[in-house]
Scaffold this motif. Structure first.
Motif, PDB file in Angstrom:
ATOM      1  N   LYS A   1       1.531  74.243  96.952  1.00  0.00           N
ATOM      2  CA  LYS A   1       1.234  73.558  98.207  1.00  0.00           C
ATOM      3  C   LYS A   1       0.911  72.089  97.964  1.00  0.00           C
ATOM      4  O   LYS A   1       1.303  71.215  98.735  1.00  0.00           O
ATOM      5  CB  LYS A   1       0.072  74.260  98.921  1.00  0.00           C
ATOM      6  N   LEU A   2       0.180  71.814  96.865  1.00  0.00           N
ATOM      7  CA  LEU A   2      -0.148  70.424  96.533  1.00  0.00           C
ATOM      8  C   LEU A   2       0.949  69.789  95.678  1.00  0.00           C
ATOM      9  O   LEU A   2       0.807  68.657  95.227  1.00  0.00           O
ATOM     10  CB  LEU A   2      -1.488  70.375  95.794  1.00  0.00           C
ATOM     11  N   ALA A   3       2.042  70.534  95.452  1.00  0.00           N
ATOM     12  CA  ALA A   3       3.161  70.071  94.612  1.00  0.00           C
ATOM     13  C   ALA A   3       2.663  69.577  93.264  1.00  0.00           C
ATOM     14  O   ALA A   3       3.124  68.564  92.736  1.00  0.00           O
ATOM     15  CB  ALA A   3       3.979  69.004  95.330  1.00  0.00           C
ATOM     16  N   SER A   4       1.708  70.292  92.692  1.00  0.00           N
ATOM     17  CA  SER A   4       1.157  69.906  91.389  1.00  0.00           C
ATOM     18  C   SER A   4       2.136  70.242  90.269  1.00  0.00           C
ATOM     19  O   SER A   4       2.104  69.624  89.216  1.00  0.00           O
ATOM     20  CB  SER A   4      -0.164  70.631  91.139  1.00  0.00           C
ATOM     21  N   GLY A   5       2.954  71.271  90.488  1.00  0.00           N
ATOM     22  CA  GLY A   5       3.923  71.676  89.461  1.00  0.00           C
ATOM     23  C   GLY A   5       3.800  73.159  89.158  1.00  0.00           C
ATOM     24  O   GLY A   5       3.013  73.867  89.779  1.00  0.00           O
ATOM     25  N   THR A   6       4.616  73.623  88.200  1.00  0.00           N
ATOM     26  CA  THR A   6       4.613  75.038  87.806  1.00  0.00           C
ATOM     27  C   THR A   6       3.982  75.167  86.429  1.00  0.00           C
ATOM     28  O   THR A   6       4.493  74.607  85.459  1.00  0.00           O
ATOM     29  CB  THR A   6       6.060  75.582  87.741  1.00  0.00           C
ATOM     30  N   ALA A   7       2.888  75.876  86.326  1.00  0.00           N
ATOM     31  CA  ALA A   7       2.232  76.082  85.028  1.00  0.00           C
ATOM     32  C   ALA A   7       3.143  76.927  84.139  1.00  0.00           C
ATOM     33  O   ALA A   7       3.747  77.886  84.628  1.00  0.00           O
ATOM     34  CB  ALA A   7       0.889  76.779  85.234  1.00  0.00           C
ATOM     35  N   PRO A   8       3.239  76.608  82.844  1.00  0.00           N
ATOM     36  CA  PRO A   8       4.133  77.380  81.957  1.00  0.00           C
ATOM     37  C   PRO A   8       3.519  78.728  81.559  1.00  0.00           C
ATOM     38  O   PRO A   8       3.224  78.978  80.395  1.00  0.00           O
ATOM     39  CB  PRO A   8       4.307  76.455  80.753  1.00  0.00           C
TER      40      PRO A   8
END
Ligand SMILES: [Zn+2]
Length: 445
Positions: free
Chosen positions: A289-296
């Protein structure tokens, strides 16, 4: 009459259902099964026929066409932020935090936190979450709300370098944390942890003091780390190190450390997390939602890290529903990696149960096995989306919404059943929450 039969063992409750998802070491699903409960803990789990003969329960909960699963564990929440649900959406994280959330949080009072946390506990119980880890201000009020609704919770008072609604200085926040440990020490369902907001909102000295308190109390130390896209660059400028190596240099990483997010971590960071046994709370919907990214996360699991799921607060999610979180986690990793095997349903279900237990240092939850706390959720399998029912992880992660939950139990007590909470007038609470949310929103600068 069989005179040789051993007398039935008394127990408090026998829960029977067409399926028991145990999450035991063999990940067994027992068809036509039962769970015997005594003194708030699981006494036995097995076939209905066997347990109905072996046990003489004071009460039987015959759930019929239903699946009993371990209560879900929300490893990263800010419960009282239900008050800010929908107040500021679709913004970049720095703008959202600095210009919207922090200004309205300054208006919080103990009463507001208590109301917001009650609403959050109700929401979580209604979709099968029995335990949550909470990072917020006036943490004693969150504990009070969880206690009223009979939930299990690990709560911590947020320590930041600037004034919070509950503490003028980090030293004061640490004193509140210390008092929280004393207050909850002998509670059967609640415990305390140490919370620093993040390396960007707490100085090295503050982080070190938090870590020392966690060591002294043998407790979890949790903080947000490597969530936003600029955090590593900012950390390099300030400390000469990326976020994860910086935390390592302060002696913070380790088995009692739970880092929320860890979106922006490279291979060296991952190796450090693995070498130190650091735990990760994955909050995929908040990150999206905050477009922070995708954690690996798949890379973390390959390295053997313990990974839990968290909803984060209702201002960045906006639901506190681990079914939504499991589904999004699995689909999100497939989409990001182009690999449909990257984070299967089984991995999402494990993270929401056993992973949460491991990350919070609560070894007696997350599975339906003898000796564990009787923290259970029961899903009706008569809902259209639950028919037919071949594979439990697939059904729970890809088809269930959480609305199929008909009963939630914590420590052997029914705390939610068919839309009702035994200790709460939900309609009256929601009226108060609406009023409180409206008054905070009207007063914000
Ligand atoms: Zn958070």
């Amino acid at each position: 009459m069989n005179l040789d039969a051993s007398p039935a063992i008394p127990c408090d409750t026998l829960v029977t259902a067409s399926g028991i998802l145990t999450q035991n070491a063999r990940r067994e699903v027992i068809r036509d099964g039962a769970v015997a409960i005594s003194g708030g803990r699981i006494a036995a789990v097995g076939s209905r026929a066997e347990l109905a003969t072996a046990y003489a329960p004071a009460e039987t909960l015959a759930m019929g066409q239903a699946l009993v699963l371990p209560g879900l564990v929300n490893a990263h929440a800010h419960a009282a932020m239900t008050l800010f649900r929908g107040l500021a959406d679709d913004l970049p994280i720095a703008d959202w935090l600095h210009n919207h959330i922090w200004p309205v949080e300054r208006l919080l009072t103990p009463e507001a936190v208590h109301l917001g946390a009650l609403a959050a506990c109700a929401e979580m119980l209604a979709c099968g979450t029995t335990c949550f880890a909470d990072l917020y201000f006036f943490a004693d009020q969150t504990a009070r709300a969880a206690d009223t609704l009979g939930m299990r919770a690990v709560v911590g008072e947020g320590v930041l370098d600037f004034p919070t609604p509950s503490a003028k200085t980090p030293a004061e926040a640490l004193d509140i944390s210390r008092a929280l440990f004393d207050h909850l020490r002998s509670h059967p369902r609640l415990s305390a942890m140490v919370v620093a907001h993040s390396p960007y909102a707490a100085s090295d000295a503050t982080l070190a003091a938090c870590a020392a308190l966690a060591r002294e109390q043998d407790a979890v130390f949790t903080l947000h780390a490597a969530e936003g896209v600029t955090e590593n660059a900012d950390s390099l400028k300030k400390t000469g190190k990326r976020v994860i190596p910086h935390l390592h240099s302060l002696g913070i990483l380790g088995k009692n450390c739970l880092l929320a997010h860890c979106v922006h971590v490279d291979d060296t960071d991952l190796d450090l997390l693995a070498a130190t046994g650091t735990n990760v709370a994955h909050c995929p919907r908040s990150n999206a939602k905050l477009a922070s990214g995708t954690a690996p996360i798949p890379a973390m699991l390959q390295r053997g890290l313990a990974v839990a799921l968290g909803t984060d607060g209702a201002a960045s999610n906006n639901a506190l529903n681990l079914f939504a979180e499991m589904g999004f986690a699995s689909l999100g990793h497939k989409l990001a990696s182009g690999d449909p095997t990257s984070f299967p349903a089984r991995a999402a279900l494990d993270a929401a149960t056993l992973g949460g237990a491991a990350c919070l240092g609560l070894p007696d939850i997350g599975a339906i096995v003898p000796g564990h706390h009787a923290d259970l959720a029961v899903l009706s399998l008569t809902r259209p989306s639950m028919v037919p029912f071949f594979d439990a992880p697939s059904q729970l992660v890809y088809a269930a919404s959480g609305a199929e939950v008909v009963l939630t139990m914590v420590a052997g007590r029914v705390v939610y059943r068919d839309g009702r909470f035994p200790n709460l007038d939900a309609a009256a609470l929601f009226r108060e929450v609406r009023d409180m949310a409206a008054s905070l929103a009207a007063k914000r600068p």
